[in-house]
Structures are given as C-alpha cells and as structure tokens.
Write a protein that holds these residues in place. Structure first.
Motif, PDB file in Angstrom:
ATOM      1  N   LYS A   1       0.861  -1.176   0.000  1.00  0.00           N
ATOM      2  CA  LYS A   1       0.000   0.000   0.000  1.00  0.00           C
ATOM      3  C   LYS A   1       0.895   1.223   0.000  1.00  0.00           C
ATOM      4  O   LYS A   1       1.996   1.196   0.524  1.00  0.00           O
ATOM      5  CB  LYS A   1      -0.886   0.023   1.244  1.00  0.00           C
ATOM      6  CG  LYS A   1      -1.923  -1.064   1.273  1.00  0.00           C
ATOM      7  CD  LYS A   1      -2.771  -0.898   2.513  1.00  0.00           C
ATOM      8  CE  LYS A   1      -3.796  -1.996   2.596  1.00  0.00           C
ATOM      9  NZ  LYS A   1      -4.612  -1.889   3.789  1.00  0.00           N
ATOM     10  N   LEU A   2       0.420   2.294  -0.600  1.00  0.00           N
ATOM     11  CA  LEU A   2       1.186   3.531  -0.543  1.00  0.00           C
ATOM     12  C   LEU A   2       1.251   4.005   0.896  1.00  0.00           C
ATOM     13  O   LEU A   2       0.271   3.940   1.624  1.00  0.00           O
ATOM     14  CB  LEU A   2       0.529   4.609  -1.394  1.00  0.00           C
ATOM     15  CG  LEU A   2       0.663   4.451  -2.891  1.00  0.00           C
ATOM     16  CD1 LEU A   2      -0.006   5.615  -3.600  1.00  0.00           C
ATOM     17  CD2 LEU A   2       2.116   4.374  -3.302  1.00  0.00           C
TER      18      LEU A   2
ATOM     19  N   SER B   1      -7.233   2.287  -3.000  1.00  0.00           N
ATOM     20  CA  SER B   1      -8.253   3.333  -3.001  1.00  0.00           C
ATOM     21  C   SER B   1      -8.094   4.163  -4.268  1.00  0.00           C
ATOM     22  O   SER B   1      -7.478   5.224  -4.241  1.00  0.00           O
ATOM     23  CB  SER B   1      -8.111   4.217  -1.756  1.00  0.00           C
ATOM     24  OG  SER B   1      -9.074   5.239  -1.799  1.00  0.00           O
ATOM     25  N   PRO B   2      -8.646   3.688  -5.393  1.00  0.00           N
ATOM     26  CA  PRO B   2      -8.440   4.378  -6.661  1.00  0.00           C
ATOM     27  C   PRO B   2      -8.879   5.839  -6.643  1.00  0.00           C
ATOM     28  O   PRO B   2      -8.177   6.695  -7.176  1.00  0.00           O
ATOM     29  CB  PRO B   2      -9.283   3.587  -7.657  1.00  0.00           C
ATOM     30  CG  PRO B   2      -9.525   2.277  -7.021  1.00  0.00           C
ATOM     31  CD  PRO B   2      -9.461   2.489  -5.545  1.00  0.00           C
ATOM     32  N   GLU B   3      -9.990   6.136  -6.041  1.00  0.00           N
ATOM     33  CA  GLU B   3     -10.481   7.510  -6.026  1.00  0.00           C
ATOM     34  C   GLU B   3      -9.504   8.434  -5.308  1.00  0.00           C
ATOM     35  O   GLU B   3      -9.188   9.519  -5.788  1.00  0.00           O
ATOM     36  CB  GLU B   3     -11.860   7.610  -5.369  1.00  0.00           C
ATOM     37  CG  GLU B   3     -12.957   6.861  -6.105  1.00  0.00           C
ATOM     38  CD  GLU B   3     -12.968   5.369  -5.791  1.00  0.00           C
ATOM     39  OE1 GLU B   3     -12.428   4.946  -4.741  1.00  0.00           O
ATOM     40  OE2 GLU B   3     -13.493   4.611  -6.626  1.00  0.00           O
ATOM     41  N   MET B   4      -9.014   8.021  -4.160  1.00  0.00           N
ATOM     42  CA  MET B   4      -8.082   8.845  -3.404  1.00  0.00           C
ATOM     43  C   MET B   4      -6.761   9.009  -4.162  1.00  0.00           C
ATOM     44  O   MET B   4      -6.218  10.106  -4.251  1.00  0.00           O
ATOM     45  CB  MET B   4      -7.827   8.259  -2.017  1.00  0.00           C
ATOM     46  CG  MET B   4      -6.947   9.160  -1.150  1.00  0.00           C
ATOM     47  SD  MET B   4      -6.914   8.751   0.596  1.00  0.00           S
ATOM     48  CE  MET B   4      -6.040   7.213   0.614  1.00  0.00           C
ATOM     49  N   PHE B   5      -6.249   7.923  -4.741  1.00  0.00           N
ATOM     50  CA  PHE B   5      -4.987   7.988  -5.454  1.00  0.00           C
ATOM     51  C   PHE B   5      -5.081   8.894  -6.678  1.00  0.00           C
ATOM     52  O   PHE B   5      -4.255   9.776  -6.875  1.00  0.00           O
ATOM     53  CB  PHE B   5      -4.526   6.592  -5.876  1.00  0.00           C
ATOM     54  CG  PHE B   5      -3.261   6.626  -6.675  1.00  0.00           C
ATOM     55  CD1 PHE B   5      -2.056   6.882  -6.058  1.00  0.00           C
ATOM     56  CD2 PHE B   5      -3.286   6.426  -8.045  1.00  0.00           C
ATOM     57  CE1 PHE B   5      -0.882   6.935  -6.797  1.00  0.00           C
ATOM     58  CE2 PHE B   5      -2.119   6.470  -8.783  1.00  0.00           C
ATOM     59  CZ  PHE B   5      -0.916   6.724  -8.156  1.00  0.00           C
ATOM     60  N   TRP B   6      -6.104   8.688  -7.519  1.00  0.00           N
ATOM     61  CA  TRP B   6      -6.217   9.494  -8.739  1.00  0.00           C
ATOM     62  C   TRP B   6      -6.530  10.948  -8.407  1.00  0.00           C
ATOM     63  O   TRP B   6      -6.111  11.853  -9.127  1.00  0.00           O
ATOM     64  CB  TRP B   6      -7.230   8.907  -9.704  1.00  0.00           C
ATOM     65  CG  TRP B   6      -6.772   7.599 -10.288  1.00  0.00           C
ATOM     66  CD1 TRP B   6      -7.443   6.410 -10.236  1.00  0.00           C
ATOM     67  CD2 TRP B   6      -5.560   7.329 -11.000  1.00  0.00           C
ATOM     68  NE1 TRP B   6      -6.710   5.432 -10.873  1.00  0.00           N
ATOM     69  CE2 TRP B   6      -5.552   5.964 -11.335  1.00  0.00           C
ATOM     70  CE3 TRP B   6      -4.462   8.106 -11.374  1.00  0.00           C
ATOM     71  CZ2 TRP B   6      -4.512   5.368 -12.038  1.00  0.00           C
ATOM     72  CZ3 TRP B   6      -3.423   7.511 -12.075  1.00  0.00           C
ATOM     73  CH2 TRP B   6      -3.457   6.156 -12.401  1.00  0.00           C
ATOM     74  N   SER B   7      -7.211  11.224  -7.326  1.00  0.00           N
ATOM     75  CA  SER B   7      -7.428  12.608  -6.899  1.00  0.00           C
ATOM     76  C   SER B   7      -6.114  13.247  -6.473  1.00  0.00           C
ATOM     77  O   SER B   7      -5.867  14.420  -6.736  1.00  0.00           O
ATOM     78  CB  SER B   7      -8.410  12.673  -5.731  1.00  0.00           C
ATOM     79  OG  SER B   7      -9.680  12.303  -6.146  1.00  0.00           O
TER      80      SER B   7
ATOM     81  N   ILE C   1      -2.178  -1.427 -10.580  1.00  0.00           N
ATOM     82  CA  ILE C   1      -2.955  -0.244 -10.231  1.00  0.00           C
ATOM     83  C   ILE C   1      -4.455  -0.463 -10.322  1.00  0.00           C
ATOM     84  O   ILE C   1      -5.195  -0.088  -9.447  1.00  0.00           O
ATOM     85  CB  ILE C   1      -2.520   0.946 -11.102  1.00  0.00           C
ATOM     86  CG1 ILE C   1      -1.082   1.282 -10.757  1.00  0.00           C
ATOM     87  CG2 ILE C   1      -3.422   2.137 -10.879  1.00  0.00           C
ATOM     88  CD1 ILE C   1      -0.449   2.243 -11.680  1.00  0.00           C
ATOM     89  N   GLY C   2      -4.939  -1.038 -11.408  1.00  0.00           N
ATOM     90  CA  GLY C   2      -6.368  -1.309 -11.505  1.00  0.00           C
ATOM     91  C   GLY C   2      -7.122  -0.373 -12.398  1.00  0.00           C
ATOM     92  O   GLY C   2      -7.213  -0.599 -13.590  1.00  0.00           O
TER      93      GLY C   2
ATOM     94  N   TRP D   1       2.069   9.075   4.312  1.00  0.00           N
ATOM     95  CA  TRP D   1       2.698  10.390   4.222  1.00  0.00           C
ATOM     96  C   TRP D   1       2.702  10.914   2.797  1.00  0.00           C
ATOM     97  O   TRP D   1       2.725  12.112   2.580  1.00  0.00           O
ATOM     98  CB  TRP D   1       4.110  10.401   4.795  1.00  0.00           C
ATOM     99  CG  TRP D   1       5.117   9.636   3.996  1.00  0.00           C
ATOM    100  CD1 TRP D   1       5.541   8.383   4.244  1.00  0.00           C
ATOM    101  CD2 TRP D   1       5.811  10.080   2.824  1.00  0.00           C
ATOM    102  NE1 TRP D   1       6.453   7.993   3.292  1.00  0.00           N
ATOM    103  CE2 TRP D   1       6.630   9.028   2.404  1.00  0.00           C
ATOM    104  CE3 TRP D   1       5.814  11.248   2.082  1.00  0.00           C
ATOM    105  CZ2 TRP D   1       7.442   9.100   1.285  1.00  0.00           C
ATOM    106  CZ3 TRP D   1       6.625  11.325   0.962  1.00  0.00           C
ATOM    107  CH2 TRP D   1       7.430  10.264   0.578  1.00  0.00           C
ATOM    108  N   LEU D   2       2.687  10.019   1.801  1.00  0.00           N
ATOM    109  CA  LEU D   2       2.686  10.468   0.416  1.00  0.00           C
ATOM    110  C   LEU D   2       1.481  11.365   0.124  1.00  0.00           C
ATOM    111  O   LEU D   2       1.596  12.389  -0.540  1.00  0.00           O
ATOM    112  CB  LEU D   2       2.688   9.270  -0.528  1.00  0.00           C
ATOM    113  CG  LEU D   2       2.758   9.600  -2.011  1.00  0.00           C
ATOM    114  CD1 LEU D   2       4.070  10.286  -2.352  1.00  0.00           C
ATOM    115  CD2 LEU D   2       2.604   8.341  -2.826  1.00  0.00           C
ATOM    116  N   TYR D   3       0.337  11.015   0.683  1.00  0.00           N
ATOM    117  CA  TYR D   3      -0.884  11.794   0.457  1.00  0.00           C
ATOM    118  C   TYR D   3      -0.844  13.166   1.139  1.00  0.00           C
ATOM    119  O   TYR D   3      -1.661  14.020   0.836  1.00  0.00           O
ATOM    120  CB  TYR D   3      -2.107  11.020   0.919  1.00  0.00           C
ATOM    121  CG  TYR D   3      -2.411   9.832   0.041  1.00  0.00           C
ATOM    122  CD1 TYR D   3      -2.909  10.001  -1.237  1.00  0.00           C
ATOM    123  CD2 TYR D   3      -2.191   8.540   0.500  1.00  0.00           C
ATOM    124  CE1 TYR D   3      -3.187   8.917  -2.054  1.00  0.00           C
ATOM    125  CE2 TYR D   3      -2.465   7.447  -0.314  1.00  0.00           C
ATOM    126  CZ  TYR D   3      -2.963   7.649  -1.584  1.00  0.00           C
ATOM    127  OH  TYR D   3      -3.228   6.577  -2.387  1.00  0.00           O
TER     128      TYR D   3
END
Length: 102
Positions: free
Chosen positions: A6-7, A31-37, A52-53, A10-12
């Motif tokens: 998992k990422l 969490s695709p939505e959080m990552f792509w946002s 990634i998915g 802290w990256l976010y």
C-alpha cells in the motif's frame, strides 16, 4: 507470489509534488479515487509494472503518462476523450501490456 504494497500515508500529505514514479513495486491501488485525486495535477506520472487497476481521467497539465505493464482493462476514451478547458500538454503516452480498448 507478490505481497502487494500500500502507498505510505505520508505520500498523500505532500502538497508540492508534480511528479511520481513507481515501478515494479507490487504497488496495488487500494483506493483508486483517493490515489487518482492525489495525482490529478501531476505533470509526470510513471506507474509501470504495478497492479494499479482503474484508469484515471487526465488533466491538461499531464506531460508524461506511463502505465505500461499494469494489466489494466477498460476504454481509453474515458482516459483521453473528455472535455478539457485547456489544451492538453500530453507529449509521452505509454499504455502497452494492458488490456485496453477504444
């Protein structure tokens, strides 16, 4: 067998990043939505040979987009063919070794 990573959280929290390169890491986008946002405004995005998915929508400021080797499926039209207010800056687009259409 790969143990998916998992990422790190802290990256976010990083607010000044414009580039991200994750390769051959067994990174799985849980969490695709959080990552792509999070990466929505990046100009350099290289995510090859991961798990990634889902596909994002690209913004006009993306210059380099490399997602080869992720076994993604779906239509490229969702990724590229949407209304952008500004002219696209995309110069380098790599999507091979996926199962994409459109």
């Amino acid at each position: 067998m790969y143990a998916y990573l998992k990422l790190v959280s802290w990256l976010y929290t990083q607010t000044t990043l414009t580039s991200l390169h994750i390769a051959s890491s067994s990174f799985k986008n849980t969490s695709p939505e959080m990552f792509w946002s999070f990466v929505f405004h990046f100009s350099f995005l290289s995510l090859f040979n991961n798990s990634i998915g889902s596909l994002p929508r690209l913004t006009s400021n993306v210059v380099i987009f490399d997602i080869n080797g992720n076994n993604m499926s779906g239509s490229l039209s969702h990724l590229l063919c949407h209304n952008m207010i500004e002219k696209s800056n995309l110069k380098y687009f790599v999507v091979y070794e996926n199962h994409l259409s459109g």
